[in-house]
Design a protein around this motif. Structure first.
Motif, PDB file in Angstrom:
ATOM      1  N   SER A 113     -16.330  29.346   8.126  1.00  0.00           N
ATOM      2  CA  SER A 113     -17.258  29.108   7.213  1.00  0.00           C
ATOM      3  C   SER A 113     -18.228  27.618   7.598  1.00  0.00           C
ATOM      4  O   SER A 113     -19.312  27.772   7.314  1.00  0.00           O
ATOM      5  N   LEU A 114     -17.665  26.999   8.347  1.00  0.00           N
ATOM      6  CA  LEU A 114     -18.681  25.906   9.029  1.00  0.00           C
ATOM      7  C   LEU A 114     -19.691  26.726  10.049  1.00  0.00           C
ATOM      8  O   LEU A 114     -20.756  26.191  10.064  1.00  0.00           O
ATOM      9  N   TRP A 115     -19.090  27.462  10.948  1.00  0.00           N
ATOM     10  CA  TRP A 115     -20.259  28.290  11.609  1.00  0.00           C
ATOM     11  C   TRP A 115     -21.223  28.893  10.739  1.00  0.00           C
ATOM     12  O   TRP A 115     -22.440  29.082  11.255  1.00  0.00           O
ATOM     13  N   ALA A 116     -20.649  29.549   9.606  1.00  0.00           N
ATOM     14  CA  ALA A 116     -21.773  30.162   8.871  1.00  0.00           C
ATOM     15  C   ALA A 116     -22.640  29.092   8.309  1.00  0.00           C
ATOM     16  O   ALA A 116     -24.029  29.268   8.192  1.00  0.00           O
ATOM     17  N   PHE A 117     -22.122  27.942   8.042  1.00  0.00           N
ATOM     18  CA  PHE A 117     -23.175  26.815   7.379  1.00  0.00           C
ATOM     19  C   PHE A 117     -24.024  26.302   8.455  1.00  0.00           C
ATOM     20  O   PHE A 117     -25.256  26.264   8.242  1.00  0.00           O
ATOM     21  N   ASN A 118     -23.593  26.114   9.550  1.00  0.00           N
ATOM     22  CA  ASN A 118     -24.697  25.787  10.773  1.00  0.00           C
ATOM     23  C   ASN A 118     -25.482  26.948  11.129  1.00  0.00           C
ATOM     24  O   ASN A 118     -26.567  26.592  11.142  1.00  0.00           O
ATOM     25  N   THR A 119     -25.138  28.155  10.951  1.00  0.00           N
ATOM     26  CA  THR A 119     -25.964  29.022  11.326  1.00  0.00           C
ATOM     27  C   THR A 119     -27.004  29.435  10.246  1.00  0.00           C
ATOM     28  O   THR A 119     -28.402  29.456  10.618  1.00  0.00           O
ATOM     29  N   ALA A 120     -26.709  29.078   8.872  1.00  0.00           N
ATOM     30  CA  ALA A 120     -27.726  29.242   8.037  1.00  0.00           C
ATOM     31  C   ALA A 120     -28.609  28.110   8.064  1.00  0.00           C
ATOM     32  O   ALA A 120     -29.721  28.125   7.499  1.00  0.00           O
ATOM     33  N   THR A 121     -28.023  26.877   8.139  1.00  0.00           N
ATOM     34  CA  THR A 121     -29.087  25.603   8.521  1.00  0.00           C
ATOM     35  C   THR A 121     -30.064  26.028   9.647  1.00  0.00           C
ATOM     36  O   THR A 121     -31.315  25.586   9.505  1.00  0.00           O
ATOM     37  N   ALA A 122     -29.657  26.523  10.899  1.00  0.00           N
ATOM     38  CA  ALA A 122     -30.246  26.879  11.623  1.00  0.00           C
ATOM     39  C   ALA A 122     -31.701  27.774  11.401  1.00  0.00           C
ATOM     40  O   ALA A 122     -32.916  27.719  11.580  1.00  0.00           O
TER      41      ALA A 122
END
Length: 359
Positions: A113-122
């Motif tokens: 979910s952190l990876w998802a958060f980081n990807t969405a931020t990018a």
């Protein structure tokens, strides 16, 4: 093109909404009565219901402009059974979102979910107006290692790659860094007490979405995995869970990499390890300009994100490198951070993190 580049450089990312369902391990009462994709869908639907009331922009209602990136999070990232087939897309459909919403599901172990958060931020930094990131896991309906990953289920692969179970790795970290059992148990009790106090003070209330059945009856309204009655005496009396597994085969994988240890001291158990629980969450991310146009009040601003891969034998120290990298990218020092939230997978690695940064 120059104006476009300047616009992207000036963008920042705001954290507008966070919704999650309460964590539960009531398998019969909750987990088997409601699939996790439905629970994620309910959280997404809350965003959807709010956004469809917002003004149109660019010829489309706001809720149709949300590019959803709903990902799942799990301890063993098993995209199988009810968590297979792009569970994020199914959640968006359960929520009644438009077919035009694109969704991806990723597998990054405990940090999915952190990876998802980081990807969405990018994606927001790259030009998207709004993104949704999230995670889901149902350990009651899709048990750990249901997808039979070779590094856990195939003996030859385990031996070749040297991949011990995470609990044995946690015990190895405790041994390697000299974390005494009494320290770990005391921290576990403190963590439970803090969570219980936060729940009693209503700190989680604005984010929690009650779980209801098809008739609307509330099945779950608060986190059930908090052990408010935990005491140091109770935890010290619990038997180490991973000792037998270590003695049979897993300790040898640790000692081959770290022979100077001589042996692995085992003390992690259910009271100082991650709960076998169900949970789901979603977060809405967007630019300040978009949030202002939609009348949203941000809860936070994303300054930097980072990932770090660490020794796969110890497995649980990746947060150290990720934190250092995030601080570097943000141009901040550790003493400038007021509050830390760290994945408390096991007590010893969490204490290693606290020691490393003096917090």
């Amino acid at each position: 093109e120059t104006e476009r580049r300047d616009d992207l450089r000036s963008r920042d990312v705001r954290f507008d909404h966070l919704l999650r369902d309460p964590a539960s391990h009531r398998v019969a009462q909750v987990g088997r009565r409601l699939c996790r994709r439905e629970l994620v869908g309910r959280g997404v639907r809350r965003h959807h219901g709010a956004e469809r009331q917002r003004p149109e922009r660019g010829g489309r209602p706001a809720h149709q402009r949300v590019e959803a990136e709903v990902f799942r999070r799990a301890i063993d990232r098993h995209q199988t059974g009810e968590q297979a087939g792009n569970v994020g897309k199914v959640a968006a459909l359960e929520a009644g979102w438009s077919d035009s919403v694109s969704v991806a599901t990723v597998n990054h172990y405990c940090a999915s979910s952190l990876w998802a958060f980081n990807t969405a931020t990018a994606r927001v930094l790259a030009g998207e107006d709004l993104m949704v990131a999230g995670g889901v896991e149902s350990m009651s309906r899709v048990p750990m290692a249901s997808d039979r990953p070779p590094f856990l289920s195939d003996p030859a692969t385990v031996q070749r790659l040297r991949t011990p179970p995470m609990g044995v790795s946690a015990d190895a970290i405790a041994t390697l860094y000299g974390i005494l059992r009494e320290e770990a148990e005391a921290y576990a009790v403190q963590s439970q007490q803090r969570a219980a106090q936060a729940r009693a003070a209503g700190r989680f209330d604005r984010s929690l979405v009650p779980v209801r059945d098809s008739a609307g009856t509330v099945l779950l309204a608060q986190d059930e995995t908090i052990r408010a009655n935990a005491t140091l005496e109770k935890l010290l009396a619990m038997s180490p869970y991973f000792a037998e597994m270590g003695a049979q085969w897993a300790d040898a994988l640790i000692l081959e990499r770290y022979p100077a240890l001589g042996s692995v001291t085992h003390y992690h158990h259910a009271g100082n390890s991650p709960a076998m629980a169900d949970g789901a969450s979603v977060v809405l991310l967007g630019t300040r300009a978009t949030g202002t146009a939609l009348g949203l009040r941000p809860r936070a601003r994303v300054i930097a994100t980072a990932v770090h891969a660490d020794d796969h034998v110890l497995a649980l120290n990746g947060a150290l490198g990720a934190t250092r990298r995030a601080l570097e990218l943000a141009g901040l020092r550790i003493e400038e951070i007021d509050l830390f939230e760290v994945n408390e997978a096991f007590a010893a690695p969490t204490l290693v993190f606290a020691r490393a940064f003096g917090i």
